[in-house]
Write an enzyme that holds these catalytic residues in place. Structure first.
Site, PDB file in Angstrom:
ATOM      1  N   HIS A  53       0.853  -1.191   0.000  1.00 31.80           N
ATOM      2  CA  HIS A  53       0.000   0.000   0.000  1.00 31.80           C
ATOM      3  C   HIS A  53       0.889   1.241   0.000  1.00 31.80           C
ATOM      4  CE1 HIS A  53      -3.824  -2.001   1.877  1.00 31.80           C
ATOM      5  NE2 HIS A  53      -3.324  -2.692   0.862  1.00 31.80           N
ATOM      6  N   GLU A  55       1.046   3.790   1.967  1.00 32.66           N
ATOM      7  CA  GLU A  55       1.615   4.127   3.271  1.00 32.66           C
ATOM      8  C   GLU A  55       2.814   3.242   3.603  1.00 32.66           C
ATOM      9  OE1 GLU A  55      -2.966   4.407   3.943  1.00 32.66           O
ATOM     10  OE2 GLU A  55      -1.582   3.369   2.595  1.00 32.66           O
ATOM     11  N   CYS A  83      -5.925   1.759   6.107  1.00 33.65           N
ATOM     12  CA  CYS A  83      -6.568   0.506   6.522  1.00 33.65           C
ATOM     13  C   CYS A  83      -5.956   0.032   7.843  1.00 33.65           C
ATOM     14  CB  CYS A  83      -6.383  -0.562   5.443  1.00 33.65           C
ATOM     15  SG  CYS A  83      -4.678  -1.136   5.277  1.00 33.65           S
ATOM     16  N   CYS A  86      -2.103  -0.631   7.576  1.00 33.69           N
ATOM     17  CA  CYS A  86      -1.316   0.594   7.501  1.00 33.69           C
ATOM     18  C   CYS A  86      -1.355   1.368   8.816  1.00 33.69           C
ATOM     19  CB  CYS A  86      -1.793   1.447   6.339  1.00 33.69           C
ATOM     20  SG  CYS A  86      -1.447   0.681   4.740  1.00 33.69           S
TER      21      CYS A  86
END
Length: 149
Positions: A53, A55, A83, A86
């Site tokens: 992701h 992040e 999420c 993260c």
């Protein structure tokens, strides 16, 4: 903070890079003392990695940059609400502040579905704000998903 729009616009540029590669358009930038420590964009499809992701990509580059797995005093700018995965990584990295553009009603873990940053049992508190360039981020995501249908 007066620089929030500036840094979020950089995160939006990164989100567009993700979109160009067929990834969900999410971008992230980590800043401390007006210096970019790391940045990234969604790449789970391209890297065959569910943890890639935006992040996480930004955290990896920032930690490499400072040669430490902790990032105290840093702010993470991201175009979509983090999420659970993260949010956990942000806490472990000791990020001081997260600014995200738009909420994620299905998987958002810092206010929408869950509120991980305000869990009393954790040993680190992350200050969180949202809404910076929210419309631009929302439009980018909506356009991406419309084109996929």
């Amino acid at each position: 903070m007066e620089n929030d729009q500036y840094w979020m616009s950089r995160a939006l540029e990164l989100a567009k890079q993700a979109q160009q590669q067929g990834e969900v358009p999410v971008g992230a930038v980590i800043v401390r003392d007006d210096e970019i420590l790391g940045e990234g964009f969604n790449q789970p499809i391209m890297k065959h990695d569910p943890t890639a992701h935006a992040e996480i990509q930004a955290l990896r580059t920032a930690c490499d940059h400072v040669n430490n797995y902790r990032l105290p005093g840093a702010t993470l700018y991201v175009t979509l609400e983090p999420c659970i995965m993260c949010a956990g990584a942000i806490i472990h990295a000791r990020i001081e502040r997260v600014v995200y553009a738009t909420k994620e009603s299905k998987t958002g873990a810092v206010g929408s579905c869950f509120d991980i940053f305000n869990t009393q049992q954790l040993n680190h508190y992350v200050h969180c704000e949202h809404g910076v360039l929210a419309e631009q981020s929302r439009e980018l995501l909506q356009d991406f998903f419309k084109s996929r249908r």
